[in-house]
Motif scaffolding. Sequence first.
Motif, PDB file in Angstrom:
ATOM      1  N   PHE A  51       0.783  -1.227   0.000  1.00 54.77           N
ATOM      2  CA  PHE A  51       0.000   0.000   0.000  1.00 54.77           C
ATOM      3  C   PHE A  51       0.822   1.288   0.000  1.00 54.77           C
ATOM      4  O   PHE A  51       0.284   2.371  -0.240  1.00 54.77           O
ATOM      5  CB  PHE A  51      -0.946  -0.006   1.203  1.00 54.77           C
ATOM      6  N   GLU A  52       2.118   1.179   0.255  1.00 58.28           N
ATOM      7  CA  GLU A  52       2.961   2.369   0.254  1.00 58.28           C
ATOM      8  C   GLU A  52       3.997   2.350  -0.869  1.00 58.28           C
ATOM      9  O   GLU A  52       4.653   3.361  -1.116  1.00 58.28           O
ATOM     10  CB  GLU A  52       3.672   2.499   1.608  1.00 58.28           C
ATOM     11  N   GLY A  53       4.154   1.218  -1.543  1.00 52.99           N
ATOM     12  CA  GLY A  53       5.116   1.119  -2.634  1.00 52.99           C
ATOM     13  C   GLY A  53       4.554   1.641  -3.945  1.00 52.99           C
ATOM     14  O   GLY A  53       3.446   2.172  -4.004  1.00 52.99           O
ATOM     15  N   ASP A  54       5.332   1.466  -4.999  1.00 50.89           N
ATOM     16  CA  ASP A  54       4.895   1.918  -6.320  1.00 50.89           C
ATOM     17  C   ASP A  54       4.295   0.762  -7.102  1.00 50.89           C
ATOM     18  O   ASP A  54       4.130  -0.347  -6.583  1.00 50.89           O
ATOM     19  CB  ASP A  54       6.059   2.574  -7.069  1.00 50.89           C
ATOM     20  N   LEU A  55       3.956   1.011  -8.362  1.00 48.97           N
ATOM     21  CA  LEU A  55       3.306  -0.010  -9.180  1.00 48.97           C
ATOM     22  C   LEU A  55       4.188  -1.233  -9.366  1.00 48.97           C
ATOM     23  O   LEU A  55       3.689  -2.363  -9.411  1.00 48.97           O
ATOM     24  CB  LEU A  55       2.924   0.560 -10.547  1.00 48.97           C
ATOM     25  N   ALA A  56       5.485  -1.032  -9.493  1.00 45.37           N
ATOM     26  CA  ALA A  56       6.394  -2.164  -9.665  1.00 45.37           C
ATOM     27  C   ALA A  56       6.431  -3.021  -8.401  1.00 45.37           C
ATOM     28  O   ALA A  56       6.524  -4.255  -8.473  1.00 45.37           O
ATOM     29  CB  ALA A  56       7.796  -1.674 -10.024  1.00 45.37           C
ATOM     30  N   ASP A  57       6.371  -2.390  -7.232  1.00 48.17           N
ATOM     31  CA  ASP A  57       6.284  -3.154  -5.986  1.00 48.17           C
ATOM     32  C   ASP A  57       5.038  -4.037  -5.999  1.00 48.17           C
ATOM     33  O   ASP A  57       5.081  -5.216  -5.648  1.00 48.17           O
ATOM     34  CB  ASP A  57       6.204  -2.211  -4.783  1.00 48.17           C
ATOM     35  N   ARG A  58       3.932  -3.443  -6.391  1.00 49.01           N
ATOM     36  CA  ARG A  58       2.678  -4.187  -6.367  1.00 49.01           C
ATOM     37  C   ARG A  58       2.675  -5.313  -7.406  1.00 49.01           C
ATOM     38  O   ARG A  58       2.109  -6.388  -7.161  1.00 49.01           O
ATOM     39  CB  ARG A  58       1.498  -3.234  -6.589  1.00 49.01           C
ATOM     40  N   GLN A  59       3.289  -5.081  -8.553  1.00 50.24           N
ATOM     41  CA  GLN A  59       3.360  -6.144  -9.554  1.00 50.24           C
ATOM     42  C   GLN A  59       4.182  -7.317  -9.018  1.00 50.24           C
ATOM     43  O   GLN A  59       3.811  -8.480  -9.210  1.00 50.24           O
ATOM     44  CB  GLN A  59       3.987  -5.616 -10.844  1.00 50.24           C
ATOM     45  N   LEU A  60       5.287  -7.012  -8.347  1.00 49.24           N
ATOM     46  CA  LEU A  60       6.100  -8.063  -7.751  1.00 49.24           C
ATOM     47  C   LEU A  60       5.297  -8.807  -6.689  1.00 49.24           C
ATOM     48  O   LEU A  60       5.325 -10.049  -6.620  1.00 49.24           O
ATOM     49  CB  LEU A  60       7.361  -7.464  -7.131  1.00 49.24           C
ATOM     50  N   LEU A  61       4.562  -8.077  -5.861  1.00 48.06           N
ATOM     51  CA  LEU A  61       3.755  -8.709  -4.824  1.00 48.06           C
ATOM     52  C   LEU A  61       2.688  -9.611  -5.438  1.00 48.06           C
ATOM     53  O   LEU A  61       2.407 -10.702  -4.923  1.00 48.06           O
ATOM     54  CB  LEU A  61       3.104  -7.644  -3.940  1.00 48.06           C
ATOM     55  N   ALA A  62       2.097  -9.183  -6.554  1.00 47.79           N
ATOM     56  CA  ALA A  62       1.104 -10.013  -7.231  1.00 47.79           C
ATOM     57  C   ALA A  62       1.715 -11.355  -7.636  1.00 47.79           C
ATOM     58  O   ALA A  62       1.093 -12.412  -7.476  1.00 47.79           O
ATOM     59  CB  ALA A  62       0.546  -9.285  -8.447  1.00 47.79           C
ATOM     60  N   TRP A  63       2.934 -11.309  -8.162  1.00 42.61           N
ATOM     61  CA  TRP A  63       3.615 -12.546  -8.538  1.00 42.61           C
ATOM     62  C   TRP A  63       3.926 -13.394  -7.309  1.00 42.61           C
ATOM     63  O   TRP A  63       3.830 -14.633  -7.353  1.00 42.61           O
ATOM     64  CB  TRP A  63       4.905 -12.238  -9.297  1.00 42.61           C
ATOM     65  N   MET A  64       4.308 -12.768  -6.197  1.00 43.07           N
ATOM     66  CA  MET A  64       4.599 -13.516  -4.970  1.00 43.07           C
ATOM     67  C   MET A  64       3.349 -14.217  -4.453  1.00 43.07           C
ATOM     68  O   MET A  64       3.399 -15.390  -4.056  1.00 43.07           O
ATOM     69  CB  MET A  64       5.177 -12.581  -3.913  1.00 43.07           C
ATOM     70  N   ILE A  65       2.217 -13.511  -4.453  1.00 42.64           N
ATOM     71  CA  ILE A  65       0.960 -14.123  -4.021  1.00 42.64           C
ATOM     72  C   ILE A  65       0.580 -15.256  -4.966  1.00 42.64           C
ATOM     73  O   ILE A  65       0.149 -16.341  -4.533  1.00 42.64           O
ATOM     74  CB  ILE A  65      -0.152 -13.070  -3.942  1.00 42.64           C
ATOM     75  N   PHE A  66       0.741 -15.014  -6.259  1.00 46.55           N
ATOM     76  CA  PHE A  66       0.464 -16.038  -7.268  1.00 46.55           C
ATOM     77  C   PHE A  66       1.306 -17.286  -6.995  1.00 46.55           C
ATOM     78  O   PHE A  66       0.814 -18.421  -7.065  1.00 46.55           O
ATOM     79  CB  PHE A  66       0.772 -15.459  -8.648  1.00 46.55           C
ATOM     80  N   ALA A  67       2.583 -17.092  -6.666  1.00 44.94           N
ATOM     81  CA  ALA A  67       3.464 -18.222  -6.378  1.00 44.94           C
ATOM     82  C   ALA A  67       3.032 -18.953  -5.111  1.00 44.94           C
ATOM     83  O   ALA A  67       3.090 -20.189  -5.035  1.00 44.94           O
ATOM     84  CB  ALA A  67       4.909 -17.732  -6.244  1.00 44.94           C
ATOM     85  N   ARG A  68       2.580 -18.212  -4.104  1.00 48.45           N
ATOM     86  CA  ARG A  68       2.173 -18.837  -2.845  1.00 48.45           C
ATOM     87  C   ARG A  68       0.934 -19.712  -3.035  1.00 48.45           C
ATOM     88  O   ARG A  68       0.905 -20.855  -2.576  1.00 48.45           O
ATOM     89  CB  ARG A  68       1.912 -17.764  -1.784  1.00 48.45           C
ATOM     90  N   VAL A  69      -0.093 -19.203  -3.704  1.00 51.78           N
ATOM     91  CA  VAL A  69      -1.320 -19.997  -3.843  1.00 51.78           C
ATOM     92  C   VAL A  69      -1.144 -21.140  -4.825  1.00 51.78           C
ATOM     93  O   VAL A  69      -1.938 -22.094  -4.830  1.00 51.78           O
ATOM     94  CB  VAL A  69      -2.521 -19.125  -4.248  1.00 51.78           C
ATOM     95  N   ASN A  70      -0.109 -21.052  -5.661  1.00 51.55           N
ATOM     96  CA  ASN A  70       0.136 -22.107  -6.659  1.00 51.55           C
ATOM     97  C   ASN A  70       1.214 -23.098  -6.233  1.00 51.55           C
ATOM     98  O   ASN A  70       1.739 -23.845  -7.070  1.00 51.55           O
ATOM     99  CB  ASN A  70       0.516 -21.486  -8.001  1.00 51.55           C
ATOM    100  N   GLN A  71       1.556 -23.133  -4.933  1.00 54.25           N
ATOM    101  CA  GLN A  71       2.463 -24.185  -4.481  1.00 54.25           C
ATOM    102  C   GLN A  71       1.871 -25.538  -4.854  1.00 54.25           C
ATOM    103  O   GLN A  71       0.669 -25.775  -4.694  1.00 54.25           O
ATOM    104  CB  GLN A  71       2.685 -24.069  -2.978  1.00 54.25           C
ATOM    105  N   LEU A  72       2.704 -26.433  -5.370  1.00 58.94           N
ATOM    106  CA  LEU A  72       2.212 -27.658  -5.981  1.00 58.94           C
ATOM    107  C   LEU A  72       1.993 -28.760  -4.965  1.00 58.94           C
ATOM    108  O   LEU A  72       2.805 -28.972  -4.056  1.00 58.94           O
ATOM    109  CB  LEU A  72       3.184 -28.119  -7.065  1.00 58.94           C
TER     110      LEU A  72
END
Length: 393
Positions: A51-72
């Motif tokens: 919530f305090e970072g920039d768009l690139a921070d949020r894009q990275l966070l989106a990928w991190m969340i994506f990776a977490r929920v997609n643990q195999l």
Amino acid sequence: MTITRHAAILSVLALGSASPAQALDAEACTGAGWLEKSDAAFAADCASFAFEGDLADRQLLAWMIFARVNQLIADPGRGMSDTGQVPLWMAWPTDPDTFATAVPFEFSNTARSTMKPSAEKKDLKAGRVATADPDGANEEVNRNQISYDYLVENDLTTKRGIAAFFTKNDYVDMPVGAIELKASWLQVTEGSPAPEGALTFPFEGGEYWWRGLHLMVKMQSLPDPGAMFYDEAPSWFWSTIEFNDNPGIAHVRDSFITQRAPLPADEIARLLETAGLSGFGFENYAPNGTQIRFTQDGAGTVPVILGHTDMEDFAGSPNTAQPAYWTRFNASCHACHATASYNPETGAFFPFSVPAGALHPGYNMTDDNGTVQYLGQGYKPLDFMWPLAFQTQ
């Protein structure tokens, strides 16, 4: 954020700890253990990054969340694209597991075998969901245990329970770490094969290919949760992940999505490798963008636009079936979900609509009876949770 800083953060992700030279302000979120943390701890640690970072921070966070929920997890003899593995979220409870049964859901690392689409009112009205033997565009809503437990423990899985809840409460306030996601599937047929690179799954009754995923994560509560209709302060983190070759997706991403900062391919590859997901096929998907509030910078003027070309096709025009030719896309995750609300005096849920931009008490929609309902006339917020309105019986 510069590419150099991103590269440093990705190094931290890969190494699992930061050297003094890499001691970034993002370390609480991206440092050691980011993949193994509980959902509650991860959300709390990443709230400022979100919530305090920039768009690139949020894009990275989106990928991190994506990776977490997609643990195999193992799915012997089946799995996505015959790999014998499926993403973790495919073992989470669906809407039917949450709202259409009194049987408690047993959390395990076992993926379901049947398609369990959420026949939402907005889709039923438009004739977009077949509930008998679904063979078209199907959407499944899944939730993690934090979200499921809160709904069940507060008896928010029935209309009667919601009515009772609002005799003692003025709003729903989901716990930090709650995750709600929606997957979009399309059946594979002779005339409609899965596109190259898309992940597939053999549900009972047919094979489906995975078109994308909505992700919403509760990162923090608002200072005044009762004001969530109008407050630009962020609480949920929104991203929508789409197959990179969905028809028209490049046009929609370039022309309409307002808050994008795509990661370079090598950074995506590094993150997926760190998460143990290299080569599975997740690199063929990417966030369309992210959203944390109604309008850009919370200024109340320029709406944030974010959506999925299949799941929000109703927001595109002309011809909702052809995103490549859209001249307008009025999709906004935060604004749409913000109107999810309940009126304790009338027992009515606010009618589904597709707003974009900031809301106000005079925002209104006409219900099924032709009555104009105003958001500011007694409606109480459901914390952006449309399933409470769509699924409760």
